[in-house]
Each structure stands twice: as C-alpha cells, then as structure tokens.
Design an enzyme around this catalytic site. Sequence first.
Site, PDB file in Angstrom:
ATOM      1  N   HIS A 139      72.202 -24.075  -9.759  1.00 20.03           N
ATOM      2  CA  HIS A 139      72.195 -22.972  -8.587  1.00 20.03           C
ATOM      3  C   HIS A 139      73.373 -23.459  -7.574  1.00 20.03           C
ATOM      4  CE1 HIS A 139      70.217 -21.010  -5.142  1.00 20.03           C
ATOM      5  NE2 HIS A 139      70.715 -21.780  -4.617  1.00 20.03           N
ATOM      6  N   GLU A 140      73.489 -24.718  -7.475  1.00 16.52           N
ATOM      7  CA  GLU A 140      74.761 -25.237  -6.394  1.00 16.52           C
ATOM      8  C   GLU A 140      75.920 -25.078  -7.084  1.00 16.52           C
ATOM      9  OE1 GLU A 140      74.006 -25.983  -3.596  1.00 16.52           O
ATOM     10  OE2 GLU A 140      71.747 -26.168  -3.991  1.00 16.52           O
ATOM     11  N   HIS A 143      76.861 -21.211  -6.524  1.00 19.94           N
ATOM     12  CA  HIS A 143      77.314 -21.110  -5.030  1.00 19.94           C
ATOM     13  C   HIS A 143      78.531 -21.146  -5.031  1.00 19.94           C
ATOM     14  CE1 HIS A 143      74.080 -20.012  -2.479  1.00 19.94           C
ATOM     15  NE2 HIS A 143      73.352 -21.305  -2.728  1.00 19.94           N
ATOM     16  N   GLU A 220      71.568 -16.278  -1.931  1.00 15.85           N
ATOM     17  CA  GLU A 220      70.422 -17.303  -2.651  1.00 15.85           C
ATOM     18  C   GLU A 220      70.013 -16.629  -4.133  1.00 15.85           C
ATOM     19  OE1 GLU A 220      69.622 -20.399  -2.369  1.00 15.85           O
ATOM     20  OE2 GLU A 220      71.376 -20.258  -0.745  1.00 15.85           O
TER      21      GLU A 220
END
EC number: 3.4.24.-
Length: 287
Positions: A139-140, A143, A220
């Site tokens: 997820h990071e 980003h 997100e």
Amino acid sequence: MKRIFLLIATNFAILLVASIVMSILGVNTQTMGGLLVFAAIFGFGGSFISLAISKWMAKKTMGCEVITHPRDNTERWLVETVARQAEKSGIKMPEVAIYQSPEMNAFATGPSKNNALVAVSSGLLYGMTQDEIEGVLAHEVSHVANGDMVTLTLIQGVVNTFVIFAARVVAGIIDNFVASSDEEGEGLGMFAYMAVVFVLDMLFGILASMIVAYFSRIREFKADEGAAQLAGKGKMIAALERLRQGPESGAMPAQMSAFGINGKRSMAELMMSHPPLEKRIAALKNS
C-alpha cells in the site's frame, strides 16, 4: 516538545522564505493581482517546502530509524520486501525505517517517486503476520509509485491559495462596506481587519480541508488497488481486517497521516483523510 519546536521552526522558515521572495519580486498586495501572487507564493510555497523536507521532518518528528544494515531476520525481510515491490512498481528503492509506537500504522513520504521513505511502526511490525505486513508495505509503495505526495501537495497548494486570497478579498469587501456606512469614512481598522481575516481563514480553511480530504480518500482507494496487484488481494484485505480489529490510530503529523495505512476515525467522514476500513475492504472484495 522537540516535535513542536521543529514544526514551529519549519513554519517560521517558510514564512521567511516567502517574504524574501515577495520582496525580490516587488509584490504589492494592495492590488488584486498582487494579492493573488501573495496568496500563491504562501499557498504553494509552504506546500512545496514541506514536501521538500518531508523525509527529514518524518525522521525527526517520528523518530524513524532508517535500516541501513538489517540487525535481524525481521528487518532483513522488511527491506527485501520493499525492494521487491519497488522494483515491480518501477521506482527506485525507498529508504525503509521503523519508528517506535504501539499503534499499528505505517506511512510513506518524500519529495518524489525516486526519493521516498517507507516507515512502519513497531506495533505493526510485531503485531501483524508477514502476509498482512506485506499488504501494508505494498500500500505504501503504491502511494510512492502513484506520485501521491506530489499530487496532494499540488492540491494543497491550490486550496491554500484560495483560502488566503478569498479571505482577504471578502475582508476587503467588509472593510469597504463599513467605511461607506461610516460618516467619517473609516473602515474596520487594522486590528479588526486582521481579526476578520483570521476568522475567514479558519472558515475557508475548513472547506479546504474537506476538499483535500476528499482527494486523499480517492488516493487511498487507488493505493489499496495497487497493493492488491503487488502483494495480492487476499493479503491487502487481511491487513485491513487486522487494522479494523485494532485500536484507533493515534496522533501523526498531517503530512504523514495522509499517506498512512490507517487513518484517524471520525464521525464526520468528510473530514477524514482515509475512507472507513469497511468501505476499503468492500471495494477490494468487489474489484
């Protein structure tokens, strides 16, 4: 106290730099064009300076310990997992760090895709399974690969400019109205004018925060989708399920929390930087 001092010092430095730039450009804030330039310099200037020093600020305010030489198998696995995901995403290897916090959280920050930091809390590192952590890391990394730090910086700059410009235009209209209604032709006066500007900055700032939060929630969902591609949908859903079972996310500086895996819960979803975990899980299951 150290975090507060760093934040105050950073804001002071931003104001100083912006003031110097305005002096060099000879900006006259009494004209509409000059006011717009003033608003843009302070609106975008603060955002981009914050972005430029975001890694440094994260390390100082969060006490991040960058892993340069893994001390155990857990740290080695952490670095290798981020390296693999970064290569798959087509970005340079981010710095990997751990910060001490009992909450399960992580964040990504940095001025660009190829100059980033991915940090995880000790609570997350030792409170999740490797599959769940892999989902969080993905997820990071997503980003970073999506360029979300720059995207939200641009959005923040636009809304900051709007807040500064609109507050002073409306305050000017009020000042002119008061002056036209006064027999002596006097307006609000300096202190009353500054008070009106302050109140309008606060009111428009709430609207601006809602706009930034809206775009943050969209990013997100995108990061969750990217994580599902990097680590597998099952691992990302498992990570979100684990976060849903845990306690509420604690305090984290706004710039970092926007790119964290877990956001602060609120009754007002419009002000949330993260969608509710239930909606994120449902979106992944239906994708």
